[in-house]
Motif scaffolding. Structure first.
Motif, PDB file in Angstrom:
ATOM      1  N   ALA A   1       3.558   0.996  -4.988  1.00 49.47           N
ATOM      2  CA  ALA A   1       2.586   0.155  -4.303  1.00 49.47           C
ATOM      3  C   ALA A   1       1.938  -0.782  -5.318  1.00 49.47           C
ATOM      4  CB  ALA A   1       1.524   1.023  -3.622  1.00 49.47           C
TER       5      ALA A   1
ATOM      6  N   ARG B   1       0.821   3.691   1.946  1.00 45.21           N
ATOM      7  CA  ARG B   1       1.119   4.255   3.268  1.00 45.21           C
ATOM      8  C   ARG B   1       2.556   3.994   3.710  1.00 45.21           C
ATOM      9  NH1 ARG B   1      -1.927   0.338   7.655  1.00 45.21           N
ATOM     10  NH2 ARG B   1      -1.051  -1.646   6.916  1.00 45.21           N
TER      11      ARG B   1
ATOM     12  N   GLU C   1      -1.042  -1.034  -6.339  1.00 45.93           N
ATOM     13  CA  GLU C   1      -1.970  -0.384  -7.265  1.00 45.93           C
ATOM     14  C   GLU C   1      -1.286   0.522  -8.285  1.00 45.93           C
ATOM     15  OE1 GLU C   1      -2.150   2.155  -3.398  1.00 45.93           O
ATOM     16  OE2 GLU C   1      -1.966   0.029  -3.956  1.00 45.93           O
TER      17      GLU C   1
ATOM     18  N   THR D   1       0.835  -1.200   0.000  1.00 45.83           N
ATOM     19  CA  THR D   1       0.000   0.000   0.000  1.00 45.83           C
ATOM     20  C   THR D   1       0.868   1.247   0.000  1.00 45.83           C
ATOM     21  OG1 THR D   1      -0.113   0.198   2.416  1.00 45.83           O
ATOM     22  CG2 THR D   1      -1.742  -1.222   1.354  1.00 45.83           C
TER      23      THR D   1
END
Length: 207
Positions: free
Chosen positions: A151, A123, A153, A121
């Protein structure tokens, strides 16, 4: 034509690995920009997954295997370095850190380094500034301005009007590395013995 050497260190554990894929793309982007400036470029990828046992044995015995020594020589002899790690527990992987613990603290002085990381992710992207940049600052390397975090995505994403997609970030980072490598003075190959200043004074005759 001057020949430059770019080396990527990939700490990905799986095969195929998104960490290795990111390393390859960053290496390709920097190589392309240097080729535009008419440099010949040799590239090499060091896969730490293949050196895990050798790295552990080095800590126990104090001696590197032939394969590990070749990897260390490749990294310390590079004109530019791409260093990519997966994120584990909000930081670089233990394998990544262990490898760079075996590098002489002065061996990367002034060497341009592009840092990058992969994770599940977005983050975890702060790993670039909180972990990777301090590590290479300690090693006295020249960390280029653009770092890349990918990440899950990000792969296949073109970004939006507010955020650059992964391909454009890779291109920008490769451009930064190429510029830093091209601007660095060539490494000297002069093997003449350097005489300490104190010895030069002692050798002077004041008749």
């Amino acid at each position: 034509m001057q020949t430059l050497k770019l080396v990527a260190v990939s700490a990905g554990l799986s095969s195929p690995s998104s960490t290795r894929l990111l390393a390859d793309r960053l290496l390709q982007a920097a190589r392309y920009k240097l080729a535009e400036q008419e440099y010949a470029v040799d590239v090499e990828v060091v896969e730490l997954r293949d050196l895990a046992v050798d790295i552990a044995n080095n800590f126990v015995t104090g001696f590197p295997s032939q394969k590990l020594e070749a990897a260390i020589d490749a990294v310390t002899g590079a004109d530019g370095l791409v260093a990519v790690t997966p994120v584990f527990t909000a930081s670089y992987s233990g394998l990544f850190k262990s490898f760079f613990d075996l590098i002489d603290p002065a061996a990367l002085t002034g060497v341009p380094v592009l840092v990058a990381a992969t994770g599940g992710t977005a983050r975890h992207s702060l790993v670039l500034d909180h972990a990777l940049r301090p590590l290479f600052a300690y090693l006295r390397a020249q960390v280029v301005p653009t770092a890349v975090y990918a990440a899950s995505e990000d792969w296949g994403s073109g970004g939006d009007e507010y955020t650059d997609g992964l391909p454009s970030r890779i291109t920008r980072a490769g451009t930064d590395l190429a510029a830093a490598v091209a601007a660095r003075p060539p490494r000297t190959t002069d093997t003449d013995e350097v005489v300490p200043f104190e010895q030069q004074l002692a050798d002077l005759r004041f008749d």
